[in-house]
Design an enzyme around this catalytic site. Structure first.
Site, PDB file in Angstrom:
ATOM      1  N   GLY A  56      -1.745   3.008  -6.816  1.00 21.88           N
ATOM      2  CA  GLY A  56      -2.593   3.320  -7.960  1.00 21.88           C
ATOM      3  C   GLY A  56      -2.120   4.546  -8.713  1.00 21.88           C
ATOM      4  N   GLU A 106     -10.493   0.515  -4.673  1.00 23.86           N
ATOM      5  CA  GLU A 106      -9.425  -0.348  -4.182  1.00 23.86           C
ATOM      6  C   GLU A 106      -9.940  -1.746  -3.871  1.00 23.86           C
ATOM      7  OE1 GLU A 106      -6.147   0.754  -1.705  1.00 23.86           O
ATOM      8  OE2 GLU A 106      -6.910   2.798  -1.517  1.00 23.86           O
ATOM      9  N   CYS A 108       0.863  -1.181   0.000  1.00 26.68           N
ATOM     10  CA  CYS A 108       0.000   0.000   0.000  1.00 26.68           C
ATOM     11  C   CYS A 108       0.896   1.226   0.000  1.00 26.68           C
ATOM     12  CB  CYS A 108      -0.915  -0.006   1.228  1.00 26.68           C
ATOM     13  SG  CYS A 108      -1.910   1.498   1.365  1.00 26.68           S
TER      14      CYS A 108
END
Length: 279
Positions: free
Chosen positions: A227, A215, A75
């Protein structure tokens, strides 16, 4: 027993951070993480991040459970928050040059900057279909501007892995996308066997992109660091943007660079502590 936590956010993408350095096993289960992340009955977050002992020569190890209990490989906003959290745990006032953090997507290196931003070496983008993974094209080919039918409409998509899978599509007006309805259909499309994160991108100019994201495992979030990185790569592959650009997300701005020198992706953005507590 109550567990101490810190709440951080990166552009509104919010996380519960747990000091897990005493054990290589997360202090709470994925099922407990779902309860912690509940915004009505828990603390409220997009995920729970654990700072574990280092592995394979890294300073620390990062694991994360999404708000639905699933475990992503990485992440981007989360690792910036983890870098800031580790500096506070060490009492370094955000002055350490960098950390080497082992993740399921490889070793990432967040660097704490003097202005409070965190710059992360996100590594090399992965472009082959088998690396995403997706069955949209042959395994050893890239997925660039390929047609994909979702909800009765054909979308031109480009796929990139930043250690986790992303499907990027360019649109005229990102604000017009009905993210609540279309996002899940992308995420669970059969051509993505491990599900997918989906970015909808509006090109303002070659150095400025607007992005909204669905997500995998979290739904609509205000920002997604991996992203944003994947979207810049997709923009370059489609000759829609330069190798350095500002990405505008609902939660704020990220600066993304795809280096011509080493071909690595560099992400720079904020990471802020919100509050601490026990749960």
């Amino acid at each position: 027993m109550a567990i101490e936590f810190n709440k951080y956010h990166g552009l509104g993408n919010d996380f519960i951070l747990i000091d897990n350095r005493s054990s290589s096993t997360p202090l709470i289960t994925p099922e407990a993480a779902v309860k912690w992340c509940d915004r009505h009955f828990g603390i409220g977050a997009d995920g729970v991040i654990f700072a574990l002992p280092g592995d394979n020569g890294a300073d620390y190890t990062m694991r994360i459970f999404n708000s639905d209990g699933s475990e992503p490989e990485m992440c981007g906003n989360g690792i910036r928050c983890l870098g800031a959290f580790l500096a506070e745990l060490e009492g370094l006032s955000r002055t350490k040059d960098h950390y080497r953090i082992h993740t399921l997507a490889g070793v990432m290196t967040p660097q704490l900057m003097d202005d409070g931003q965190v710059k992360v070496d996100m590594g090399l983008p992965r472009l082959l279909a088998e690396e995403i993974p997706t069955t949209l094209t042959p395994a050893d080919s890239k997925v660039i501007n390929q047609p994909l039918e979702v909800a009765g409409k054909t979308w031109d998509v480009t796929c990139v892995s930043m250690g986790n899978p992303h499907c990027i599509t360019f649109v005229e007006d990102v604000a017009a996308i009905q993210l609540e309805s279309i996002g899940p259909k992308f995420e669970h499309h059969p051509v993505f066997p491990q599900r997918i994160n989906t970015e909808f991108i509006e090109v303002v100019n070659r150095n400025y992109l607007k992005m909204r994201v669905w997500e995998r495992g979290a739904g609509i979030t205000l920002a997604c660091g991996t992203g944003a990185c994947a979207s810049l790569v997709a923009g370059v592959l489609n000759d829609l943007c330069d190798r350095t650009a500002t990405i505008e997300l609902p939660g704020g701005l990220l600066e993304i660079e795809w280096s011509e020198i080493d071909q690595r992706i560099y992400m720079t953005g904020p990471a802020e502590r919100v509050f601490t507590g026990k749960f």
